[in-house]
Design an enzyme around this catalytic site. Structure first.
Site, PDB file in Angstrom:
ATOM      1  N   GLY A 263       0.817  -1.214   0.000  1.00  0.00           N
ATOM      2  CA  GLY A 263       0.000   0.000   0.000  1.00  0.00           C
ATOM      3  C   GLY A 263       0.848   1.260   0.000  1.00  0.00           C
ATOM      4  O   GLY A 263       2.082   1.191   0.035  1.00  0.00           O
ATOM      5  N   HIS A 431     -17.480  -6.127 -35.242  1.00  0.00           N
ATOM      6  CA  HIS A 431     -17.095  -7.537 -35.233  1.00  0.00           C
ATOM      7  C   HIS A 431     -15.823  -7.718 -36.054  1.00  0.00           C
ATOM      8  O   HIS A 431     -15.692  -7.106 -37.100  1.00  0.00           O
ATOM      9  CB  HIS A 431     -18.213  -8.375 -35.863  1.00  0.00           C
ATOM     10  CG  HIS A 431     -17.884  -9.837 -35.942  1.00  0.00           C
ATOM     11  ND1 HIS A 431     -17.866 -10.648 -34.836  1.00  0.00           N
ATOM     12  CD2 HIS A 431     -17.521 -10.608 -37.004  1.00  0.00           C
ATOM     13  CE1 HIS A 431     -17.521 -11.865 -35.203  1.00  0.00           C
ATOM     14  NE2 HIS A 431     -17.303 -11.882 -36.507  1.00  0.00           N
TER      15      HIS A 431
END
Ligand code: FAD
Ligand code: NAD
Length: 452
Positions: A263, A431
């Protein structure tokens, strides 16, 4: 001693501070920015950009090295990587961007003062560098001092014990590395070293990696780490480093280096905010919807204000604060802050997670049923939508998949614009692309998916 007066003074030229300066300049505000380091802060110098550069380099090397093992008919002979050269390339990118950020601030007519800042009172800041001491008085002050790695008392940084900053500058590939903390940084950099050929062991205190996210979302990352021969030890706590071994509560791990990524803490110490008695929220500076602190005229933005500690949140806050100071009617009204973990595969979360909102449902589409994913040999992962049953509003989108970070903008846009399942389901998605998975997840929620 040089005296300067300005309308806006920003302490810290990271993503929060420099964006605030640029926007303030655009709005005609007389602005001064101070930083003791190079423009760009943690993100540009020792964070987002260097880590993503190394993630790319390690991924390219790993793909080339293993190309002969795949089905594509490619064969390669003994590829190698010179990490010192890779680091030089990364440093070149950082330098280019340092110059770019400095140029953008200059173009906005924000003055940059190099040095360390300390509050003298609520309107005055002293800045010291090797050549001079400045006393800068401003109507408004923005604290954008960012964050620093958390150091564990029993694993102090130095020698073989590294923070992310040192890990991003290694010029030799370590034989073995123990990563303490399986969060964002530990997983991103752990994967880099695994792909470069280091034996990586990840020690995570919680019961699994990326414990903030659900098991389904992190599953494909755990699987890939296993394929990369990374050992993940969950539910294990590091206790120290001695004689080339990381000591843990469940035995020793031999490791040439230890990377501690448990962290980050706010950089609030030594800048004089104690004397100002600003109200804190835990270790962070407490702010309201316009990023104002408990003292009139003092704002705080970015990592110093707490989670999520992300560059794009700091930037958005910086932009908003400049507009607030210019007198525009603005406040923090974002519905979603996307978060991307650049692991392999990448993880994206945006908006509500499953079960976070009462009455919400989820629907997902797996990449195994996506033609584009097949053509790139990466069928691992899925896209998931979290939606409200009463009106079909899309409240959250999560995804895990190779290269999925580039879809995070579509996720944020949908949530910010209040899209419903029908809006996304009836939008034509090109697509073959991974993005069809988002449309299909929405169609599936509506009960008429086409490709599953
Ligand atoms: P910072 O970027 O930390 O900047 C603060 C600046 O203030 C620094 O330049 C510092 O020198 C200066 N400063 C501090 N105190 C003083 C003082 N007293 N006087 C003068 N100057 C001072 N986020 C993402 O969104 N995406 C990512 O991919 C990502 N990857 C990361 C990878 C790593 C390895 C790390 C460490 C972080 C990463 N982050 C990422 C997080 C991101 O870097 C931070 O959220 C972001 O930099 C915060 O911006 P900031 O402006 O609040 O502070
Ligand atoms: P993190 O909070 O993501 O992960 C820290 C991990 O360490 C947690 O899983 C925690 O359970 C574990 N831990 C804590 N103490 C431990 C101990 N003693 N032994 C073993 N495990 C322990 O923190 P980080 O990886 O250091 O990253 C800091 C911040 O930087 C993040 O919160 C994120 O906001 C930001 N960041 C973002 C990105 C990105 O956006 N891609 C990348 C890197 C960093």
């Amino acid at each position: 001693m040089t005296d300067i007066k300005c309308k806006l003074l920003i302490i810290g030229a990271g993503p929060g501070g420099y964006v605030c300066a640029i926007r303030a300049g655009q709005l005609g505000i007389d602005t001064v920015v101070i930083d003791e380091g190079k423009p760009g802060g943690t993100c540009l110098n020792v964070g987002c950009i260097p880590s993503k550069a190394l993630i790319h380099a390690a991924d390219e090397f790993h793909k080339i090295k293993h190309a002969s093992d795949g089905p594509l008919g490619i064969s390669v002979d003994a590829p190698s990587i010179d990490l010192a050269k890779t680091i030089a390339w990364k440093d070149g990118l950082v330098q280019r961007l340092n110059t770019g950020v400095a140029g953008l601030m200059k173009k906005a007519k924000a003055r940059f003062v190099s040095g360390r800042a300390r509050f003298l009172d609520g309107k005055t800041v002293q800045v010291k560098n090797d050549d001079d001491t400045y006393s800068i008085r401003a109507e408004h002050i923005v604290v954008a001092t960012g964050s620093a790695p958390v150091e564990l008392p029993f694993l102090p940084f130095g020698g073989p014990v590294l923070s992310s900053t040192e890990a991003l500058n290694l010029t030799d590939i370590p034989k073995s590395i123990a990563v303490v903390g399986g969060g964002y940084i530990g997983l991103e950099l752990g994967t880099v070293f695994a792909k470069l050929g280091t034996k990586v062991t990840i020690v995570e205190a919680e019961d699994r990696i990326l414990p903030l996210y659900d098991k389904a979302l992190t599953g494909p990352v755990a699987k890939r780490l296993d394929d990369l021969d990374v050992t993940v030890m969950a539910g294990v706590r590091a206790q120290g480093y001695e004689n080339g071994k990381l000591k843990t509560d469940q035995g020793d791990i031999a490791a040439e280096k230890v990377l501690v990524t448990v962290g980050r803490r706010p950089r609030t110490i030594g800048i004089g905010i104690d004397e100002l008695a600003l109200t804190l929220d835990g270790p962070f500076i407490k702010i309201d919807k316009t990023c104002q602190t408990s003292m009139r005229g003092i704002y705080a933005i970015g990592d110093v204000t707490g989670e999520p500690m992300l560059a794009h949140r700091a930037m958005a806050q910086g932009e908003m604060v400049a507009e607030h100071i210019a007198g525009l009617s603005v406040e923090w009204d974002k519905n979603a802050i996307p978060a991307v973990c650049f692991t392999d595969p990448e993880v994206v979360t945006c908006g509500a997670l499953p079960d976070e909102v009462e009455g919400s449902k989820t629907s997902e589409f797996p990449f195994q049923a996506n033609g584009r994913a097949m053509t790139t040999e990466r069928e691992d992962g899925f896209i998931r939508v979290v939606w409200r049953e009463s009106d079909h509003a899309v409240l959250g989108i999560q995804a895990v998949g190779a290269g999925i970070s580039e879809m995070s903008a579509a996720f944020s846009l949908a949530i910010e614009m209040g899209a419903r399942l029908e809006d996304i389901g009836s939008t034509i998605h090109a697509h073959p692309t991974q993005s069809e998975g988002l449309q299909e997840a929405c169609l599936r929620a509506l009960g008429h998916a086409l490709h599953i």
